[in-house]
Enzyme design. Structure first.
Site, PDB file in Angstrom:
ATOM      1  N   HIS E  14       0.841  -1.197   0.000  1.00 59.41           N
ATOM      2  CA  HIS E  14       0.000   0.000   0.000  1.00 59.41           C
ATOM      3  C   HIS E  14       0.882   1.255   0.000  1.00 59.41           C
ATOM      4  O   HIS E  14       2.090   1.182   0.221  1.00 59.41           O
ATOM      5  CB  HIS E  14      -0.982   0.008   1.182  1.00 59.41           C
ATOM      6  N   CYS E  33       5.592   5.753   5.689  1.00 59.14           N
ATOM      7  CA  CYS E  33       4.607   5.054   4.859  1.00 59.14           C
ATOM      8  C   CYS E  33       4.134   5.884   3.681  1.00 59.14           C
ATOM      9  O   CYS E  33       3.390   5.389   2.832  1.00 59.14           O
ATOM     10  CB  CYS E  33       3.404   4.646   5.703  1.00 59.14           C
ATOM     11  N   HIS E  39       5.008   0.310  -0.273  1.00 57.20           N
ATOM     12  CA  HIS E  39       5.767  -0.663   0.513  1.00 57.20           C
ATOM     13  C   HIS E  39       4.729  -1.709   0.944  1.00 57.20           C
ATOM     14  O   HIS E  39       3.613  -1.702   0.434  1.00 57.20           O
ATOM     15  CB  HIS E  39       6.430   0.021   1.718  1.00 57.20           C
ATOM     16  N   HIS E  41       3.312  -5.121   3.864  1.00 52.76           N
ATOM     17  CA  HIS E  41       3.287  -5.742   5.183  1.00 52.76           C
ATOM     18  C   HIS E  41       2.763  -7.170   5.101  1.00 52.76           C
ATOM     19  O   HIS E  41       2.033  -7.528   4.178  1.00 52.76           O
ATOM     20  CB  HIS E  41       2.349  -4.961   6.126  1.00 52.76           C
ATOM     21  N   ASP E  79      -5.383 -10.404  -0.262  1.00 54.07           N
ATOM     22  CA  ASP E  79      -4.107 -11.119  -0.180  1.00 54.07           C
ATOM     23  C   ASP E  79      -3.320 -11.005  -1.481  1.00 54.07           C
ATOM     24  O   ASP E  79      -3.841 -11.222  -2.574  1.00 54.07           O
ATOM     25  CB  ASP E  79      -4.368 -12.600   0.129  1.00 54.07           C
ATOM     26  N   HIS E  80      -2.041 -10.654  -1.322  1.00 48.92           N
ATOM     27  CA  HIS E  80      -1.133 -10.512  -2.467  1.00 48.92           C
ATOM     28  C   HIS E  80      -1.630  -9.460  -3.463  1.00 48.92           C
ATOM     29  O   HIS E  80      -1.528  -9.633  -4.681  1.00 48.92           O
ATOM     30  CB  HIS E  80      -0.866 -11.874  -3.132  1.00 48.92           C
ATOM     31  N   GLU E 124      -0.524  -4.790  11.777  1.00 51.37           N
ATOM     32  CA  GLU E 124       0.158  -4.380  10.540  1.00 51.37           C
ATOM     33  C   GLU E 124       1.658  -4.668  10.625  1.00 51.37           C
ATOM     34  O   GLU E 124       2.282  -5.075   9.651  1.00 51.37           O
ATOM     35  CB  GLU E 124      -0.077  -2.886  10.333  1.00 51.37           C
TER      36      GLU E 124
END
Lengths: 139, 139, 139, 139, 139, 139
Positions: E14, E33, E39, E41, E79-80, E124
């Site tokens: 994100h 961020c 970047h 998580h 996800d991903h 996170e």
């Protein structure tokens, strides 16, 4: 040299006791784990492979393929089982952490070429783990 | 070859500073740990032994016996202590993680036959750990 | 208001299945946990008490005393057991995480005065936990 | 022989896919990580150095100095970055865990004398880690 | 009253920045961020439901069914993924931990009757987590 | 309602004993922590704030600002200290986990408007934690 470790989990029950030993001897070697009804653990299985990084993919191994092999050859046999009863090998061999690690080594050895199986680590509780390196594979 | 690792915990205080060095030198080497009043940690001590699995018991070592030796020879001396003051060796030697790991090695070496002491790992904080392998035991 | 939580561990085996249900129904509700041989877990039991901090001791409760009560009334009955067989209550009640948490609540309620039992949390696997708050104690 | 391991963390995004491979090939090798938009991880970087304990300081290495080197030469380049776009080397090399570990090795090798860089471990998820040992440094 | 918490994981990228704010303002609110490349998580999503234990099954909820709902309605979408680009809602809303938790709440609310959605917790990084409780469901 | 929790760490030494009590009384209440030389811990401090999510930023609080306040008002006073000696309040008050949590509450209350301090959680060892909620702030 690079090593890649994948971490898998399974939950199983076992008894640590030899029927040909008396209670005192079983308790001396196995402690509380000798309770004949059985008890269980959340096992963590760490499978480490080693080899060369493929210069194109930047990977040592195709992880989805490795996961499929471990699931089929190890986890499907051990997860949510009572090891002494549900797994042939543990009807005669005591399912200690040491022997479960050897079971995983034997099941995976030679199955993940061109990588080489480097070691098996089995974490039985947060305070107890074993690491097994069997006879070298012929890669 | 199989290795078994047991994980133990103890809480202790220490100061990392040499009285014959000035503050600037102590801070360069030890960072915040040089505060002369002392501070402390929840240490994790991992003791690894190696050897052959006994074919009858399926175990490398009798775990209850190993635990008793580590408790008597290491934990009883370090747990809930101020290391620089309460432990003879650390009156002269700075109780760094490195030196605490060597203390544990020296205390356990040769005490767990027929297994061999393989290594000592000491985790001082979640970001700092040492691993010590001393001179080989004569097994 | 202050709460203190102590974390305890025990290892146990169980089967999640009702004999009066068929396999399809048991698997729908319990998933892989319905395997009739049994399997097991490393359980984490978190006992939370609440109350006022004693102004002299700075403590909510005498921790050594609390630990002794939990060991005697809960851990001694569950640790290294096959729950369905070795614990009276679980011969008829299915030993789900929910029911084990209620077992611990019932065993500890009213036993730790002047503190009040606030909640029981039972972690069965790294991905599954329950939290139970029973009927309020009369403190 | 003593080893000291420091644990660092960084958060980064990446895509695992080769533009000259089709989707089926990328997915076979990289699984879900091939999604072209990218995804990310909380990486843990473990830097292990080895050598002799200085008899005066009781330390293998001045930890504040080691931390500064790792921050400057590795973390400052990777933390809170999209690796394929923000790091020169990963514009052509796929930023797999294997290649990120090699990046860290190359960045730190020879920079921490008199200690020797022993190994780099990179934990990408709680189930996936690599360990890299490059060509021996001349210490 | 009993609560059951299931823990799920997903990895995503994100960017935390508003295009209508300048860099100084974005950095003041979002810190590192705000890097525009993005970047990522390893997120941990904890879904907690509450209700009554079914006296027959000893369970609050059929866990396999709950898992299927969370996978279909939340994990399959996040996800991903690169959240700002791959998820409709985050094209306009900044994908902070707070907003991702609200996304999960909205996706699951009312879907797990007869249990009630109690709270969403989103971890996170190991140092940053949020917990969201939305408007009460009508159960 | 949303809550955000930040996790901080500090290492400190302490003694749990009242000079006006004898050893037997101190050991009854404090167990091994009563050793007069002192011992120490790696403390984890979790600071939870609550409030409304800002609709523009999608954040409850500017995290860099919150971190700066906690570092200045709590961590700078406690990290790498011997609490009984280096912190005024703990010269008279026993530095139990309960009292350290109250120290953090008092230091942070009213300092993080417009958010409200929700609770302080202090983890002293992996088996011992307290949670403190003081008198409501006037936000």
């Amino acid at each position: 040299m690079i090593r890649l470790t994948r971490r898998y989990r399974f939950s199983a029950a076992h008894v640590l006791a030899r029927p040909d030993w008396d209670d005192a001897r079983n308790t001396e070697i196995y402690g509380k784990c000798a309770n004949p009804s059985g008890h269980g653990h959340n096992y963590v299985l760490e499978v480490t492979v080693r080899g060369e990084v493929d210069p194109q993919s930047g990977r040592l191994v195709a992880v989805p393929k490795l996961d499929a092999i471990v699931r089929e050859r190890v986890l499907a046999l051990l997860d949510h089982r009572f090891l002494n009863r549900d797994v042939d090998r543990f009807e005669t061999e005591v399912p200690t952490a040491e022997n479960i690690a050897r079971f995983a080594w034997d099941a995976l050895k030679g199955e993940i070429a061109p990588s080489i199986l480097d070691r098996i680590r089995l974490v039985e509780t947060e305070n107890n783990a074993v690491e097994y390196v069997g006879a070298e594979e012929e890669a």
